[in-house]
Scaffold this motif. Structure first.
Motif, short mmCIF file in Angstrom:
data_model
loop_
_atom_site.label_atom_id
_atom_site.label_comp_id
_atom_site.label_asym_id
_atom_site.label_seq_id
_atom_site.Cartn_x
_atom_site.Cartn_y
_atom_site.Cartn_z
N VAL A 125 -33.77 -10.95 -18.72
CA VAL A 125 -32.68 -10.19 -19.35
C VAL A 125 -31.40 -11.02 -19.32
O VAL A 125 -31.28 -11.98 -18.56
CB VAL A 125 -32.45 -8.85 -18.63
N SER A 126 -30.45 -10.63 -20.15
CA SER A 126 -29.09 -11.17 -20.11
C SER A 126 -28.19 -10.12 -19.49
O SER A 126 -28.35 -8.93 -19.76
CB SER A 126 -28.60 -11.51 -21.51
N TYR A 127 -27.23 -10.56 -18.68
CA TYR A 127 -26.34 -9.65 -17.97
C TYR A 127 -24.92 -9.80 -18.51
O TYR A 127 -24.40 -10.90 -18.62
CB TYR A 127 -26.38 -9.95 -16.47
N PHE A 128 -24.31 -8.68 -18.84
CA PHE A 128 -22.93 -8.64 -19.31
C PHE A 128 -22.12 -7.86 -18.28
O PHE A 128 -21.94 -6.66 -18.41
CB PHE A 128 -22.85 -7.97 -20.69
N GLY A 129 -21.69 -8.55 -17.25
CA GLY A 129 -21.03 -7.92 -16.11
C GLY A 129 -19.72 -7.25 -16.43
O GLY A 129 -19.03 -7.62 -17.37
N GLN A 130 -19.39 -6.28 -15.62
CA GLN A 130 -18.15 -5.53 -15.75
C GLN A 130 -17.16 -6.03 -14.70
O GLN A 130 -17.54 -6.54 -13.66
CB GLN A 130 -18.43 -4.05 -15.49
N GLY A 131 -15.87 -5.89 -14.96
CA GLY A 131 -14.86 -6.22 -13.98
C GLY A 131 -14.54 -7.70 -13.92
O GLY A 131 -14.83 -8.46 -14.82
N THR A 132 -13.97 -8.10 -12.80
CA THR A 132 -13.49 -9.47 -12.65
C THR A 132 -14.45 -10.39 -11.92
O THR A 132 -14.18 -11.57 -11.76
CB THR A 132 -12.14 -9.47 -11.89
N LEU A 133 -15.58 -9.87 -11.46
CA LEU A 133 -16.54 -10.72 -10.75
C LEU A 133 -17.14 -11.75 -11.70
O LEU A 133 -17.48 -11.44 -12.83
CB LEU A 133 -17.66 -9.87 -10.15
N LYS A 134 -17.24 -12.97 -11.23
CA LYS A 134 -17.83 -14.02 -12.05
C LYS A 134 -19.33 -14.05 -11.83
O LYS A 134 -19.80 -14.22 -10.73
CB LYS A 134 -17.21 -15.36 -11.69
N ALA A 135 -20.06 -13.87 -12.91
CA ALA A 135 -21.52 -13.89 -12.84
C ALA A 135 -22.02 -15.16 -13.51
O ALA A 135 -21.41 -15.66 -14.46
CB ALA A 135 -22.09 -12.67 -13.55
N ALA A 136 -23.14 -15.67 -13.03
CA ALA A 136 -23.76 -16.82 -13.65
C ALA A 136 -24.15 -16.48 -15.09
O ALA A 136 -24.58 -15.36 -15.36
CB ALA A 136 -25.00 -17.24 -12.86
N ARG A 137 -23.99 -17.43 -15.97
CA ARG A 137 -24.41 -17.23 -17.35
C ARG A 137 -25.89 -17.56 -17.48
O ARG A 137 -26.46 -18.24 -16.65
CB ARG A 137 -23.61 -18.13 -18.27
N GLY A 138 -26.49 -17.04 -18.54
CA GLY A 138 -27.90 -17.33 -18.77
C GLY A 138 -28.79 -16.16 -18.43
O GLY A 138 -28.34 -15.02 -18.30
N GLU A 139 -30.05 -16.47 -18.24
CA GLU A 139 -31.04 -15.43 -18.03
C GLU A 139 -31.16 -15.03 -16.56
O GLU A 139 -30.94 -15.83 -15.66
CB GLU A 139 -32.40 -15.93 -18.53
#
Length: 63
Positions: free
Chosen positions: A12-26
């Motif tokens: 899946v791809s994740y589109f995070g909420q807020g200011t937390l930095k999430a890794a891009r990609g799968e």
């Protein structure tokens, strides 16, 4: 009770909420969890991060 859209092991791809930095990609779905007020929840894992994330279904899409 809402049905889960994604299966364990699915990418899946994740589109995070807020200011937390999430890794891009799968991400890989690790577990399906009970729903909260935003819908079904999942534990997901990126190969780029050492930890898992707990996310709601609206923040995910098929990779």
């Amino acid at each position: 009770m809402q049905q889960h859209k994604f299966k364990v092991g699915q990418m899946v791809s994740y589109f995070g909420q807020g200011t937390l930095k999430a890794a891009r990609g799968e991400y890989t779905v690790i577990a399906r969890l009970p729903a909260d007020n935003r819908g079904p929840q999942y534990r997901i894992k990126s190969k780029q991060e050492p930890h898992e994330r707990l996310v709601s279904e609206p923040d995910l899409s098929l990779a």
